[in-house]
Design an enzyme around this catalytic site. Structure first.
Site, PDB file in Angstrom:
ATOM      1  N   CYS A  44      -7.267 -61.136  93.825  1.00  0.00           N
ATOM      2  CA  CYS A  44      -8.055 -62.264  93.848  1.00  0.00           C
ATOM      3  C   CYS A  44      -7.352 -64.236  93.212  1.00  0.00           C
ATOM      4  O   CYS A  44      -7.439 -64.534  93.434  1.00  0.00           O
ATOM      5  CB  CYS A  44      -9.702 -62.415  93.705  1.00  0.00           C
ATOM      6  N   TRP A 430     -36.073 -79.704  97.082  1.00  0.00           N
ATOM      7  CA  TRP A 430     -36.314 -78.724  98.440  1.00  0.00           C
ATOM      8  C   TRP A 430     -34.715 -77.750  98.390  1.00  0.00           C
ATOM      9  O   TRP A 430     -33.567 -78.958  98.744  1.00  0.00           O
ATOM     10  CB  TRP A 430     -36.513 -79.171  99.906  1.00  0.00           C
ATOM     11  N   ARG A 438     -36.616 -75.113 106.649  1.00  0.00           N
ATOM     12  CA  ARG A 438     -37.940 -76.384 107.906  1.00  0.00           C
ATOM     13  C   ARG A 438     -36.899 -76.226 109.061  1.00  0.00           C
ATOM     14  O   ARG A 438     -38.125 -76.578 109.953  1.00  0.00           O
ATOM     15  CB  ARG A 438     -38.328 -77.248 106.496  1.00  0.00           C
TER      16      ARG A 438
HETATM   17  C1  LIG Z   1      -4.184 -63.759  97.301  1.00  0.00           C
HETATM   18  C2  LIG Z   1      -5.839 -62.964  97.519  1.00  0.00           C
HETATM   19  C3  LIG Z   1      -6.740 -63.467  97.140  1.00  0.00           C
HETATM   20  C4  LIG Z   1      -8.204 -62.206  97.212  1.00  0.00           C
HETATM   21  N1  LIG Z   1      -9.288 -63.333  97.340  1.00  0.00           N
HETATM   22  C5  LIG Z   1     -10.388 -62.760  97.171  1.00  0.00           C
HETATM   23  C6  LIG Z   1     -11.778 -62.519  96.461  1.00  0.00           C
HETATM   24  O1  LIG Z   1     -11.595 -64.216  96.498  1.00  0.00           O
HETATM   25  N2  LIG Z   1     -12.795 -62.482  96.788  1.00  0.00           N
HETATM   26  C7  LIG Z   1     -12.691 -60.931  97.410  1.00  0.00           C
HETATM   27  O2  LIG Z   1     -13.760 -59.903  97.598  1.00  0.00           O
HETATM   28  N3  LIG Z   1     -11.166 -60.481  98.262  1.00  0.00           N
HETATM   29  C8  LIG Z   1     -10.689 -60.584  97.446  1.00  0.00           C
HETATM   30  N4  LIG Z   1      -8.995 -60.599  98.334  1.00  0.00           N
HETATM   31  C9  LIG Z   1      -9.113 -59.554  98.497  1.00  0.00           C
HETATM   32  C10 LIG Z   1      -8.837 -58.273  97.851  1.00  0.00           C
HETATM   33  O3  LIG Z   1      -8.280 -58.259  96.914  1.00  0.00           O
HETATM   34  C11 LIG Z   1      -8.904 -56.448  98.704  1.00  0.00           C
HETATM   35  O4  LIG Z   1      -9.926 -57.072  98.566  1.00  0.00           O
HETATM   36  C12 LIG Z   1      -9.212 -55.594  97.368  1.00  0.00           C
HETATM   37  O5  LIG Z   1      -7.944 -56.014  96.095  1.00  0.00           O
HETATM   38  C13 LIG Z   1      -9.366 -54.306  98.460  1.00  0.00           C
HETATM   39  O6  LIG Z   1      -8.761 -53.517  97.576  1.00  0.00           O
HETATM   40  P1  LIG Z   1      -8.117 -52.416  97.491  1.00  0.00           P
HETATM   41  O7  LIG Z   1      -8.851 -51.238  96.664  1.00  0.00           O
HETATM   42  O8  LIG Z   1      -8.921 -51.305  98.838  1.00  0.00           O
HETATM   43  O9  LIG Z   1      -6.300 -52.336  98.146  1.00  0.00           O
HETATM   44  P2  LIG Z   1      -5.638 -52.740  97.312  1.00  0.00           P
HETATM   45  O10 LIG Z   1      -5.901 -53.856  96.458  1.00  0.00           O
HETATM   46  O11 LIG Z   1      -4.502 -53.760  98.795  1.00  0.00           O
HETATM   47  O12 LIG Z   1      -4.846 -52.054  96.913  1.00  0.00           O
HETATM   48  C14 LIG Z   1      -4.293 -51.070  97.284  1.00  0.00           C
HETATM   49  C15 LIG Z   1      -3.264 -50.308  96.644  1.00  0.00           C
HETATM   50  O13 LIG Z   1      -2.116 -49.122  97.587  1.00  0.00           O
HETATM   51  C16 LIG Z   1      -0.978 -49.294  96.806  1.00  0.00           C
HETATM   52  N5  LIG Z   1      -0.191 -48.088  97.629  1.00  0.00           N
HETATM   53  C17 LIG Z   1      -0.179 -48.248  99.533  1.00  0.00           C
HETATM   54  N6  LIG Z   1      -0.627 -47.130  99.928  1.00  0.00           N
HETATM   55  C18 LIG Z   1       0.653 -46.586  99.165  1.00  0.00           C
HETATM   56  C19 LIG Z   1       0.644 -45.268  99.073  1.00  0.00           C
HETATM   57  N7  LIG Z   1       1.104 -44.617 100.470  1.00  0.00           N
HETATM   58  N8  LIG Z   1       1.235 -44.827  97.787  1.00  0.00           N
HETATM   59  C20 LIG Z   1       1.164 -45.482  96.332  1.00  0.00           C
HETATM   60  N9  LIG Z   1       1.167 -46.439  96.992  1.00  0.00           N
HETATM   61  C21 LIG Z   1       0.207 -47.205  97.146  1.00  0.00           C
HETATM   62  C22 LIG Z   1      -1.096 -50.617  97.251  1.00  0.00           C
HETATM   63  O14 LIG Z   1       0.392 -51.129  96.859  1.00  0.00           O
HETATM   64  C23 LIG Z   1      -2.288 -51.298  96.292  1.00  0.00           C
HETATM   65  O15 LIG Z   1      -2.001 -51.688  95.028  1.00  0.00           O
HETATM   66  C24 LIG Z   1      -8.301 -61.306  98.110  1.00  0.00           C
HETATM   67  C25 LIG Z   1      -6.860 -60.924  98.649  1.00  0.00           C
HETATM   68  C26 LIG Z   1      -5.845 -61.463  98.506  1.00  0.00           C
HETATM   69  C27 LIG Z   1      -4.482 -61.099  98.869  1.00  0.00           C
END
Ligand SMILES: Cc1cc2nc3c(=O)[nH]c(=O)nc-3n(C[C@H](O)[C@H](O)[C@H](O)COP(=O)(O)OP(=O)(O)OC[C@H]3O[C@@H](n4cnc5c(N)ncnc54)[C@H](O)[C@@H]3O)c2cc1C
Length: 444
Positions: A44, A430, A438
């Site tokens: 983020c 409000w 409202r």
């Molecule tokens: C630029 C940007 C701004 C954002 N701003 C916001 C915000 O303001 N508010 C908000 O709520 N959300 C925001 N988000 C969304 C938020 O960052 C994601 O929803 C969150 O990071 C998801 O977490 P995650 O762990 O599911 O996935 P990710 O953060 O994508 O992490 C998944 C990880 O798994 C690793 N991975 C994947 N496959 C493999 C594999 N086979 N082997 C080893 N490692 C692997 C990847 O390298 C990655 O690091 C933003 C996203 C971005 C890109």
């Protein structure tokens, strides 16, 4: 000998589960694989790194690998899970630093592989000046490109909030920035009339915004669109993401209608002993009751926590989502929660809506800024279905009260009577939420 939990993905959905499981079950062996160099980073924060407010990628790291190791979580960065044999409970792992592959056994598996940026099949996306910003590695690659090539023009293709945050960041760095969006307005998660406010704020900062224009191809130095060529020495993909489900599919886990991994409320997948959380998963929408895909950090962290508790033998349930999301684009705060009009109609609600123009503070104070709030409610019951806001300071977080009201099943009548706070520097008497309720009252 305790069981081994293998976590794939070292960010929000993965490491919050690992940390939670460790807290509850000291005997669990936990190994976490992360493809990049970083763990628990704030994706983020990438637009603020890109915009120059932060100077090093590690400023976005909340918890480093060595901190996890100190908590007996064996994090292996630059290690990728490349295959699974779920019957044998084995993963094939590749060490990216050494190019070696090896097999790792596990008893329990937690998948938190996140999402992959969409390029919608746009030709030319493999060119070196085209960048996604999905993880810190992507951000480092983009900054490195900008340092070496010093582009003076950039195009953002697609106008999800990530793309728009990046457009602002690049504009503030002095680039000429153009946003290309094929839909009627920017930010398709908002109704177009609210999205138009975002377009205006971007144009006021000097960003060129083309709506109703389709990007057809990226070439060196330009984006070819349905309305002609746009100069772009740097191209950022802002077309949203899709769940990364490759390993989940290999494990035999069921995917839901949105394409994300389907889990139950405990974040268990359809495969015994396999859990999932975050951007690779879908969730249930609290208003429509339907599966929905909400790739947000808020959701990933909560789902990861729930998964970790359950993996460790406890009990926790993920409540579901409202799609609550906030951002700030070019000094305009934006918030949304619940259903927008298109979503409400698709879910079969007969929705009525009202938009009120108000101020962020009592109108007589110099700091008062305009704020607009749109509310949707169900005709007949008056139940609040969704809220969108756009305006000055405080406008975005106003949707949190709306989220609580929607989650509680409140009607516009309930909201009108709610005891919300007021003081001249902080709010009009409000609250705009109550003003909107409202003006909807007669229509429901
Ligand atoms: C630029 C940007 C701004 C954002 N701003 C916001 C915000 O303001 N508010 C908000 O709520 N959300 C925001 N988000 C969304 C938020 O960052 C994601 O929803 C969150 O990071 C998801 O977490 P995650 O762990 O599911 O996935 P990710 O953060 O994508 O992490 C998944 C990880 O798994 C690793 N991975 C994947 N496959 C493999 C594999 N086979 N082997 C080893 N490692 C692997 C990847 O390298 C990655 O690091 C933003 C996203 C971005 C890109």
């Amino acid at each position: 000998m305790g069981k081994r939990l293998l976590v794939v993905g070292g960010d929000a959905g993965g490491m919050s589960a690992a940390a939670q499981a460790r807290r509850i079950e000291p005997d669990l062996e936990i190994v976490a694989l992360e493809r990049t160099r970083w763990t628990s980073y704030s994706a983020c924060g990438i637009p603020y790194l890109a915009g120059g407010l932060l100077h090093r990628p590690d400023q976005l790291v909340a918890r480093r690998p060595e901190e996890f190791r100190a908590a007996r979580i064996d994090v292996r960065v630059e290690h990728e899970a490349v295959g699974l044999d779920i019957a044998a409970r084995k993963a094939e792992v590749r060490s990216l630093a050494h190019g070696r592959s090896f097999t790792l056994g596990f008893d329990l598996l937690h998948l938190a592989t996140g999402a992959v940026p969409s390029n919608a099949g746009l030709p030319g996306c493999d060119l070196p000046h085209v960048h996604a910003v999905q993880n810190l590695g992507d951000a480092v690659a983009l900054l490195d490109f900008a340092r070496r090539r010093r582009p003076s023009t950039a195009a953002v293709v697609g106008s999800g909030y990530v793309g728009l945050e990046m457009a602002e960041a690049l504009r503030r760095r002095g680039l000429g920035v153009t946003v290309v969006e094929s839909g009627p307005e920017v930010m398709g998660s908002l109704d177009p009339d609210v999205g138009a406010r975002v377009s205006k704020a971007m144009r006021d900062l000097g960003i060129v915004v083309h709506t109703g224009v389709r990007a057809e191809e990226v070439t060196t130095g330009a984006v070819v669109t349905s309305a002609g060529e746009i100069p772009a020495e740097l191209v950022v993909l802002g077309m949203g993401v899709r769940p990364d489900t490759a390993l989940a599919v290999e494990a035999g886990a069921r995917l839901g209608p949105t394409g994300g991994v389907a889990t139950d409320r405990r974040q268990a997948t359809s495969v015994e002993g396999v859990w999932a959380a975050g951007d690779c998963c879908e969730s249930t929408h609290l208003v429509s009751g339907r599966p929905t895909y909400q790739p947000l950090g808020t959701v990933a962290n909560k789902q990861g926590r729930v998964a970790g508790i359950n993996i460790a033998g406890g009990y926790a349930a993920f409540a579901g989502v409202l799609g609550t999301a906030i951002t700030r684009i070019c000094d305009l705060e934006i918030g949304r929660t619940g259903l927008n009009r298109a979503e409400a109609e698709e879910a079969g609600f007969e929705a009525v809506d009202a938009t009120v123009e108000s101020t962020t503070a009592a109108g007589y104070l110099p700091e008062a800024r305009p704020t607009a709030l749109k509310m949707l409610a169900e005709r007949g019951t008056g139940r609040i279905l969704g809220v969108q806001s756009a305006g000055g300071p405080g406008s975005a977080k106003r949707v949190d009260v709306a989220a609580a009201a929607i989650a509680g099943g409140l009607s516009v009548e309930d909201l009108i009577g709610l005891d919300l706070g007021y003081a001249p520097p902080l709010s009009p008497l409000w609250d705009p939420l109550q003003l909107a309720a409202r003006s909807l009252r007669g229509a429901v």
